[in-house]
Motif scaffolding. Sequence first.
Motif, PDB file in Angstrom:
ATOM      1  N   ASN A  35       0.373  -0.718  -0.106  1.00  0.00           N
ATOM      2  CA  ASN A  35       0.160  -0.323  -0.176  1.00  0.00           C
ATOM      3  C   ASN A  35       0.500   1.164   0.018  1.00  0.00           C
ATOM      4  OD1 ASN A  35      -1.221   2.486   1.742  1.00  0.00           O
ATOM      5  ND2 ASN A  35      -3.051   0.547   0.848  1.00  0.00           N
ATOM      6  N   ALA A  36       0.538   2.086  -1.252  1.00  0.00           N
ATOM      7  CA  ALA A  36       1.359   3.755  -1.042  1.00  0.00           C
ATOM      8  C   ALA A  36       0.585   4.779  -1.313  1.00  0.00           C
ATOM      9  CB  ALA A  36       2.958   3.329  -2.155  1.00  0.00           C
ATOM     10  N   ALA A  37       1.490   6.209  -1.166  1.00  0.00           N
ATOM     11  CA  ALA A  37       0.372   6.823  -1.272  1.00  0.00           C
ATOM     12  C   ALA A  37       0.269   7.599  -2.998  1.00  0.00           C
ATOM     13  CB  ALA A  37       1.103   8.147  -1.098  1.00  0.00           C
ATOM     14  N   SER A  38      -1.128   7.683  -4.082  1.00  0.00           N
ATOM     15  CA  SER A  38      -0.905   7.450  -5.175  1.00  0.00           C
ATOM     16  C   SER A  38      -0.078   7.862  -5.603  1.00  0.00           C
ATOM     17  CB  SER A  38      -2.311   8.274  -5.460  1.00  0.00           C
ATOM     18  OG  SER A  38      -3.524   7.638  -4.625  1.00  0.00           O
ATOM     19  N   PRO A  39       0.756   9.079  -5.248  1.00  0.00           N
ATOM     20  CA  PRO A  39       1.852   9.524  -6.322  1.00  0.00           C
ATOM     21  C   PRO A  39       3.134   8.694  -6.430  1.00  0.00           C
ATOM     22  CG  PRO A  39       1.049  11.122  -5.587  1.00  0.00           C
ATOM     23  CD  PRO A  39       0.726  10.094  -4.508  1.00  0.00           C
ATOM     24  N   PHE A  40       3.152   8.167  -5.337  1.00  0.00           N
ATOM     25  CA  PHE A  40       4.485   6.986  -4.420  1.00  0.00           C
ATOM     26  C   PHE A  40       4.421   6.432  -5.676  1.00  0.00           C
ATOM     27  CE2 PHE A  40       7.497   3.813  -2.878  1.00  0.00           C
ATOM     28  CZ  PHE A  40       8.337   4.997  -2.654  1.00  0.00           C
ATOM     29  N   MET A  41       2.905   5.388  -5.679  1.00  0.00           N
ATOM     30  CA  MET A  41       2.879   4.360  -6.638  1.00  0.00           C
ATOM     31  C   MET A  41       3.140   4.422  -7.495  1.00  0.00           C
ATOM     32  SD  MET A  41       1.702   1.144  -6.194  1.00  0.00           S
ATOM     33  CE  MET A  41       0.793   1.032  -4.175  1.00  0.00           C
ATOM     34  N   LEU A  42       2.496   5.667  -8.215  1.00  0.00           N
ATOM     35  CA  LEU A  42       2.434   5.745  -9.746  1.00  0.00           C
ATOM     36  C   LEU A  42       3.217   6.158 -10.589  1.00  0.00           C
ATOM     37  CD1 LEU A  42      -1.079   8.258 -10.519  1.00  0.00           C
ATOM     38  CD2 LEU A  42      -0.690   5.516 -11.085  1.00  0.00           C
ATOM     39  N   HIS A  43       4.806   6.684  -9.749  1.00  0.00           N
ATOM     40  CA  HIS A  43       5.567   7.230  -9.892  1.00  0.00           C
ATOM     41  C   HIS A  43       7.610   6.977  -9.150  1.00  0.00           C
ATOM     42  CE1 HIS A  43       3.630  10.222 -11.948  1.00  0.00           C
ATOM     43  NE2 HIS A  43       3.289  11.066 -10.553  1.00  0.00           N
ATOM     44  N   ALA A  44       6.760   5.843  -8.210  1.00  0.00           N
ATOM     45  CA  ALA A  44       8.285   5.614  -8.186  1.00  0.00           C
ATOM     46  C   ALA A  44       8.258   3.559  -7.487  1.00  0.00           C
ATOM     47  CB  ALA A  44       8.616   5.740  -6.479  1.00  0.00           C
ATOM     48  N   ILE A  45       7.085   3.299  -8.144  1.00  0.00           N
ATOM     49  CA  ILE A  45       6.595   2.071  -7.578  1.00  0.00           C
ATOM     50  C   ILE A  45       6.291   0.779  -9.032  1.00  0.00           C
ATOM     51  CG2 ILE A  45       5.139  -0.225  -6.969  1.00  0.00           C
ATOM     52  CD1 ILE A  45       5.379   0.758  -4.106  1.00  0.00           C
ATOM     53  N   VAL A  46       5.437   1.796  -9.701  1.00  0.00           N
ATOM     54  CA  VAL A  46       4.324   0.883 -11.245  1.00  0.00           C
ATOM     55  C   VAL A  46       5.884   1.136 -12.028  1.00  0.00           C
ATOM     56  CG1 VAL A  46       2.885   1.750 -13.148  1.00  0.00           C
ATOM     57  CG2 VAL A  46       2.269   1.324 -10.197  1.00  0.00           C
ATOM     58  N   PRO A  47       6.615   2.018 -12.557  1.00  0.00           N
ATOM     59  CA  PRO A  47       7.129   2.296 -13.638  1.00  0.00           C
ATOM     60  C   PRO A  47       8.136   1.214 -13.082  1.00  0.00           C
ATOM     61  CG  PRO A  47       7.200   4.524 -12.802  1.00  0.00           C
ATOM     62  CD  PRO A  47       6.440   3.884 -11.455  1.00  0.00           C
ATOM     63  N   HIS A  48       8.878   0.516 -12.581  1.00  0.00           N
ATOM     64  CA  HIS A  48       9.599  -0.312 -11.546  1.00  0.00           C
ATOM     65  C   HIS A  48       8.933  -2.079 -11.864  1.00  0.00           C
ATOM     66  CE1 HIS A  48      12.272   2.830 -11.793  1.00  0.00           C
ATOM     67  NE2 HIS A  48      12.275   3.500 -10.275  1.00  0.00           N
ATOM     68  N   ILE A  49       7.722  -2.249 -11.446  1.00  0.00           N
ATOM     69  CA  ILE A  49       7.310  -3.284 -11.415  1.00  0.00           C
ATOM     70  C   ILE A  49       8.266  -4.463 -12.769  1.00  0.00           C
ATOM     71  CG2 ILE A  49       5.232  -4.745 -12.270  1.00  0.00           C
ATOM     72  CD1 ILE A  49       5.539  -3.122  -9.351  1.00  0.00           C
ATOM     73  N   ASP A  50       7.915  -3.872 -14.043  1.00  0.00           N
ATOM     74  CA  ASP A  50       8.481  -4.592 -14.745  1.00  0.00           C
ATOM     75  C   ASP A  50       9.513  -5.796 -14.232  1.00  0.00           C
ATOM     76  OD1 ASP A  50       7.855  -6.712 -17.506  1.00  0.00           O
ATOM     77  OD2 ASP A  50       9.809  -5.026 -18.807  1.00  0.00           O
ATOM     78  N   GLU A  51      10.426  -4.547 -14.034  1.00  0.00           N
ATOM     79  CA  GLU A  51      12.134  -5.234 -13.837  1.00  0.00           C
ATOM     80  C   GLU A  51      11.661  -5.951 -12.209  1.00  0.00           C
ATOM     81  OE1 GLU A  51      15.925  -3.590 -12.129  1.00  0.00           O
ATOM     82  OE2 GLU A  51      14.340  -2.071 -12.176  1.00  0.00           O
ATOM     83  N   PHE A  52      11.286  -5.462 -11.840  1.00  0.00           N
ATOM     84  CA  PHE A  52      11.190  -6.200 -10.401  1.00  0.00           C
ATOM     85  C   PHE A  52      10.409  -8.031 -10.543  1.00  0.00           C
ATOM     86  CE2 PHE A  52       8.588  -8.038  -6.772  1.00  0.00           C
ATOM     87  CZ  PHE A  52       9.438  -7.643  -5.770  1.00  0.00           C
ATOM     88  N   ARG A  53       8.839  -8.280 -11.652  1.00  0.00           N
ATOM     89  CA  ARG A  53       8.753  -9.344 -11.828  1.00  0.00           C
ATOM     90  C   ARG A  53      10.212  -9.840 -12.529  1.00  0.00           C
ATOM     91  NH1 ARG A  53       4.264  -9.900 -14.634  1.00  0.00           N
ATOM     92  NH2 ARG A  53       3.841 -10.953 -13.500  1.00  0.00           N
ATOM     93  N   ARG A  54      10.735  -9.326 -13.571  1.00  0.00           N
ATOM     94  CA  ARG A  54      11.552 -10.827 -13.749  1.00  0.00           C
ATOM     95  C   ARG A  54      12.598 -11.034 -12.906  1.00  0.00           C
ATOM     96  NH1 ARG A  54      12.171  -5.752 -18.230  1.00  0.00           N
ATOM     97  NH2 ARG A  54      13.940  -5.949 -17.273  1.00  0.00           N
ATOM     98  N   LEU A  55      12.643 -10.802 -12.233  1.00  0.00           N
ATOM     99  CA  LEU A  55      13.930 -10.759 -10.804  1.00  0.00           C
ATOM    100  C   LEU A  55      12.832 -11.618  -9.807  1.00  0.00           C
ATOM    101  CD1 LEU A  55      15.332  -7.196 -10.309  1.00  0.00           C
ATOM    102  CD2 LEU A  55      16.622  -9.114 -11.219  1.00  0.00           C
ATOM    103  N   TYR A  56      11.798 -11.218  -9.785  1.00  0.00           N
ATOM    104  CA  TYR A  56      10.855 -12.537  -8.324  1.00  0.00           C
ATOM    105  C   TYR A  56       9.931 -12.556  -9.689  1.00  0.00           C
ATOM    106  CZ  TYR A  56      14.784 -10.505  -6.077  1.00  0.00           C
ATOM    107  OH  TYR A  56      15.722  -9.541  -5.473  1.00  0.00           O
TER     108      TYR A  56
END
Length: 303
Positions: free
Chosen positions: A98-119
């Motif tokens: 769970n994260a505040a909307s700006p953090f979720m959209l700008h600091a987490i979502v852009p890196h989900i592809d890389e994270f899912r490739r790693l894990y």
Amino acid sequence: MKARSDELQIFVCVIECGSISAAAEQVGQTPSAVSRTLSRLEAKLDTTLINRTTRRMDLTEEGKYFFEQAKRILDQMEELEERLSSRQQTPSGRLRINAASPFMLHAIVPHIDEFRRLYPDIQLELNSNDLIIDLLEQSTDIAIRIGTLADSTLHARSLGCSPLRILASPAYLKQHGTPKAVTDLVAHTLIGFTQHESLNHWPLQHAHGDRWQIQPAISASSGDTVRLLALAGQGICCLSHFMTIDDIRAGRLVVLLDKANTGYRQPINAVYYRNSQLALRIQCFLDFIQGKLADYASSDFRG
């Protein structure tokens, strides 16, 4: 007789899902079977855990206590199984963030592809909420919050910090001019926040201190709304670097008054309930996102 782990799982599932029918669908049983499990569990404990009517369910005081303890036990069992499975070779399982909307959209979502490739074996569940939540009620493993944390029984891990920048679009500056000094801001249209008055105190050094209190001409409750207003040329704003770094790089927003900026950085923390060693999937995510925030913090743009 003693309560079994499968009975604890069904009880917790019913509470988290909010109804017997929803829980039955999730665990692949009939509602009557789930109801029988709850009744059997209450009989074993010789207490009522849930007051059930045709319209609603309410936890008793004993039920609330039992839910907290059952959730903790199941989490510990899940963590133990995860750590013993093939000597921890692969982090796996559901991870609820769970994260505040700006953090979720700008600091987490852009890196989900890389994270899912790693894990690839971690199943992510992402939720946004700009308010402080009850992790237990929201079934959340990690909540990421920006700003100074209030005293809490939760455990917290610092993920880093993010600078605040004074920003405006090139279009706004072309039409209204560029402020050269902090006091010049009084002649400009300023975009602020409707909530959290501290967000309308910008980190700017001036003759009377190091926080400049603005009188916003436009106010919004969301950082993303403030950002979009600034991009549309509606005024000057103060936003966290993690959500504007791409705009600055692309020239959509220009950093202003950087020499007067005090360098204040908003702390970013992950909070969680676990009292023991973190589950591997949680540890992996925190390490991953902390590295990304370090990249943001090391980026330096001058206006």
